[in-house]
Design a protein around this motif. Structure first.
Motif, PDB file in Angstrom:
ATOM      1  N   MET A   1       0.839  -1.185   0.000  1.00  0.00           N
ATOM      2  CA  MET A   1       0.000   0.000   0.000  1.00  0.00           C
ATOM      3  C   MET A   1       0.881   1.245   0.000  1.00  0.00           C
ATOM      4  N   ARG A   2       0.452   2.246  -0.720  1.00  0.00           N
ATOM      5  CA  ARG A   2       1.164   3.524  -0.763  1.00  0.00           C
ATOM      6  C   ARG A   2       0.632   4.438   0.339  1.00  0.00           C
ATOM      7  N   PRO A   3       1.410   5.392   0.768  1.00  0.00           N
ATOM      8  CA  PRO A   3       0.971   6.247   1.877  1.00  0.00           C
ATOM      9  C   PRO A   3      -0.246   7.112   1.537  1.00  0.00           C
ATOM     10  N   THR A   4      -0.532   7.336   0.257  1.00  0.00           N
ATOM     11  CA  THR A   4      -1.659   8.196  -0.111  1.00  0.00           C
ATOM     12  C   THR A   4      -2.975   7.431  -0.251  1.00  0.00           C
ATOM     13  N   GLU A   5      -2.934   6.112  -0.198  1.00  0.00           N
ATOM     14  CA  GLU A   5      -4.146   5.307  -0.318  1.00  0.00           C
ATOM     15  C   GLU A   5      -4.615   4.875   1.069  1.00  0.00           C
ATOM     16  N   PRO A   6      -5.929   4.685   1.224  1.00  0.00           N
ATOM     17  CA  PRO A   6      -6.406   4.192   2.519  1.00  0.00           C
ATOM     18  C   PRO A   6      -5.914   2.767   2.780  1.00  0.00           C
ATOM     19  N   ASN A   7      -5.926   2.366   4.036  1.00  0.00           N
ATOM     20  CA  ASN A   7      -5.417   1.027   4.370  1.00  0.00           C
ATOM     21  C   ASN A   7      -6.297  -0.085   3.823  1.00  0.00           C
ATOM     22  N   THR A   8      -7.477   0.247   3.306  1.00  0.00           N
ATOM     23  CA  THR A   8      -8.360  -0.753   2.698  1.00  0.00           C
ATOM     24  C   THR A   8      -8.097  -0.918   1.200  1.00  0.00           C
ATOM     25  N   ALA A   9      -7.131  -0.179   0.660  1.00  0.00           N
ATOM     26  CA  ALA A   9      -6.871  -0.231  -0.790  1.00  0.00           C
ATOM     27  C   ALA A   9      -6.402  -1.624  -1.211  1.00  0.00           C
ATOM     28  N   PHE A  10      -6.913  -2.048  -2.334  1.00  0.00           N
ATOM     29  CA  PHE A  10      -6.551  -3.325  -2.953  1.00  0.00           C
ATOM     30  C   PHE A  10      -5.590  -3.011  -4.102  1.00  0.00           C
ATOM     31  N   CYS A  11      -4.551  -3.821  -4.275  1.00  0.00           N
ATOM     32  CA  CYS A  11      -3.574  -3.602  -5.339  1.00  0.00           C
ATOM     33  C   CYS A  11      -3.640  -4.736  -6.357  1.00  0.00           C
ATOM     34  N   HIS A  12      -3.606  -4.340  -7.630  1.00  0.00           N
ATOM     35  CA  HIS A  12      -3.598  -5.295  -8.736  1.00  0.00           C
ATOM     36  C   HIS A  12      -2.521  -4.849  -9.723  1.00  0.00           C
TER      37      HIS A  12
END
Length: 138
Positions: A1-12
């Motif tokens: 996760m990047r610092p600018t995304e919420p902790n719920t962000a999913f990465c693909h």
């Protein structure tokens, strides 16, 4: 996760292919839109139980996308996505596309999606069960 995304962000992760390149030598804008949809679909596929996937489908109502930097052949793209709280059958989804291994934000989108009952193809209110699939337990 990047610092600018919420902790719920999913990465693909996505890879730029030759077919994605336009006459200007970079990824065509339409491909970014395809990636937004691919990241959203990957998120649903990863988090929803099989029974929810059989009962429901999603349809896009609106895309709003900002193109910030070009992507090129052989780039690897990291797409991050998360959703806002549901509003009846609708949910707003955010997607940010980065060049992997960097902080370069290439594009960002806010899309509006509507949940459909798979049998009737009619809008269906997003239940707490469905909404909770998008947020990992704390």
């Amino acid at each position: 996760m990047r610092p600018t995304e919420p902790n719920t962000a999913f990465c693909h992760t996505l890879s730029v292919q030759q077919r994605d390149i336009d006459e200007l030598g970079h990824v065509n804008n339409v491909v970014y839109l395809r990636w937004v949809q691919e990241v959203a679909a990957a998120h649903w596929e990863a988090v929803a139980p099989a029974e929810l996937k059989q009962q429901y489908s999603w349809v896009v109502l609106r895309h709003e996308i900002d193109y910030l930097r070009p992507a090129f052949l052989q780039d690897t793209i990291e797409g991050y996505t998360w959703v806002e709280p549901a509003q009846g059958p609708k949910v707003a989804r955010h997607v940010r596309l980065y060049r992997a291994g960097s902080q370069e934000l290439l594009a960002q989108a806010k899309t509006s999606w509507c949940l459909l009952d798979a049998a009737s193809m009619r809008p269906k209110r997003i239940s707490e069960e469905i909404a909770s699939t998008f947020s990992p337990p704390a």
